[in-house]
Design a protein around this motif. Sequence first.
Motif, short mmCIF file in Angstrom:
data_model
loop_
_atom_site.label_atom_id
_atom_site.label_comp_id
_atom_site.label_asym_id
_atom_site.label_seq_id
_atom_site.Cartn_x
_atom_site.Cartn_y
_atom_site.Cartn_z
N UNK A 76 0.51 2.09 5.20
CA UNK A 76 0.83 1.33 3.99
C UNK A 76 2.33 1.25 3.81
N UNK A 122 3.95 4.76 0.06
CA UNK A 122 3.15 4.59 1.27
C UNK A 122 3.10 5.86 2.09
N UNK A 123 2.78 5.67 3.31
CA UNK A 123 2.76 6.80 4.21
C UNK A 123 4.17 7.19 4.59
N UNK A 145 -4.60 11.54 6.81
CA UNK A 145 -4.54 10.63 5.67
C UNK A 145 -3.97 9.27 6.04
N UNK A 202 -3.92 5.68 6.70
CA UNK A 202 -4.83 4.56 6.48
C UNK A 202 -4.09 3.29 6.84
N UNK A 203 -4.64 2.51 7.71
CA UNK A 203 -3.96 1.28 8.08
C UNK A 203 -4.03 0.27 6.94
N UNK A 204 -3.04 -0.56 6.86
CA UNK A 204 -3.00 -1.56 5.79
C UNK A 204 -3.98 -2.67 6.09
N UNK A 225 -6.36 3.76 -1.31
CA UNK A 225 -5.82 5.10 -1.13
C UNK A 225 -4.48 5.05 -0.40
N UNK A 240 -1.26 7.75 0.82
CA UNK A 240 -0.97 9.18 0.93
C UNK A 240 0.13 9.67 0.00
#
Lengths: 217, 299
Positions: A90, A97-98, A213, A215-217, B154, B156
Amino acid sequence: FPGLADVSIPQDIPVEGEITVPVGSHSPEEDYSTLDEPVKDTIMRDLKAVGKKFVHVMYPKKSSALLRDWDLWGPLVLCVSLALMLQGGSADSKDDGGPQFAEVFVIIWFGAVVITLNSKLLGGTISFFQSLCVLGYCVMPLTVAMLVCRLVLLAGAGTVSFIIRLIVVGAMFGWSTLASTAFLADSQPPNRKALVVYPIFLFYFVISWMILTFTPQ
Amino acid sequence: MATADDLKFQEFDDAANLLAANPDATTISIDEPVEIPKNQHSRLQEPGREEDDELLGTDDSDKTELLAGQKKSAPFWTFEYYQTFFDVDTYQVLDRIKGSVFPVPGKNFVRLYIRSNPDLYGPFWICATLVFTIAVSGNLSNFFIHLGKPTYHYVPEFRKVSIAATTIYAYAWLVPLALWGFLMWRNSKVMNIVSYSFLEIVCVYGYSLFIYIPTAVLWIIPQKVVRWVLVVFSLCLSGSVLVMTFWPAVRDDNRRIAVATVATILLLHALLAVGCLAYFFDAPELDIPAPIIPVHNST
């Protein structure tokens, strides 16, 4: 000097000879000189050393090869590939985001430095770069886990994929921690082994958390 | 074995007379710092008094000053100087953690557990663990609260880790610094019996934060009542450790200043807990059924 007045070099005798000093026999140092070998040999030698260390991480035995000839190529490659794979999450969105590339990089290297300092302050006998080398190479199972996670996420992002990812990341986390403990435990004073192992556990836990954790966008 | 005679206060005779009576006694000369051996058997040490003075630390405060000076004699630019702060074994760290979680009323944490061997291992790694525990638990808790909502995606929330780290490390280092400066200043005005070194204060604060680690894990439970009960409970435990440590240091001072100091310590501690709860953990939804969309076509 009375006799020298008579000495004179006759003009008609040609002066000839070699100016250079004749090269003696090969001294032993010159056998280790790597300047003359083809570039392919140099690269292959380093690649073989790195590859051998990867194999040692996969089957962790108490061998000293990882410790004796440390190098930081393997950790660098692993760190960069892990940080690259953690992108594309993200990160493009405006909200939190990440982790960014720099954050992953800093966490891995700064974390490894802190753990090394910690083990040296507690009285460990391992050298600074040897410890960095071991901690960096033991990130390899987690990089494999990241690869598997990305492949699983291509198939779908539901509960089943989450459970698969959880199991894979958990197993690789255990493998990393056990591998690095196997290499590093011997150099610690005996009463403080747990004090040294716990930060390693925390380090790999944080990396596993970042992987899980994702998660792809 | 301490007999009744040994427990009575003894007049200090001439040094020569004392030495003649007990030729094996250790003598101390004042002009150079000397390490008092721990197992001396001379009459000058009264082992029976130790339990009474454990809370105040009068008995060994002189000794600890000398020993502390003796231990950290390496110059501060060498590596060995910093190694003296990590001179703890596994069981010592575990004992100190246990002492912070189960405070024994009447016993001073510093005198009982630290005993002039403050370490930086505990405070540093407890703070690091707390940072990551809060970040991970906050993330998990938000995930479970918002699970199932179609509008929630979600993320992170990695930024929060750096904020958590800054806050907790600042608390664990700046508040002890301020407290130490304050105690030093009061010490110059009022003759206090007990004074702590800066590292001992850092140690107490670091170990007192340990109780927040399981609390942060339990904060995942999305019930307001549960969370606040946990806050109060952990605050009582770690607050009591802090109070029992610092009350002897300020109680000889002006009564109002002493109470104000202890109250400030507790207030900052509570602020940390409540602030972390509020910032990292979203408020759990109330237990009501899904909101009914008001029907507009009734008019």
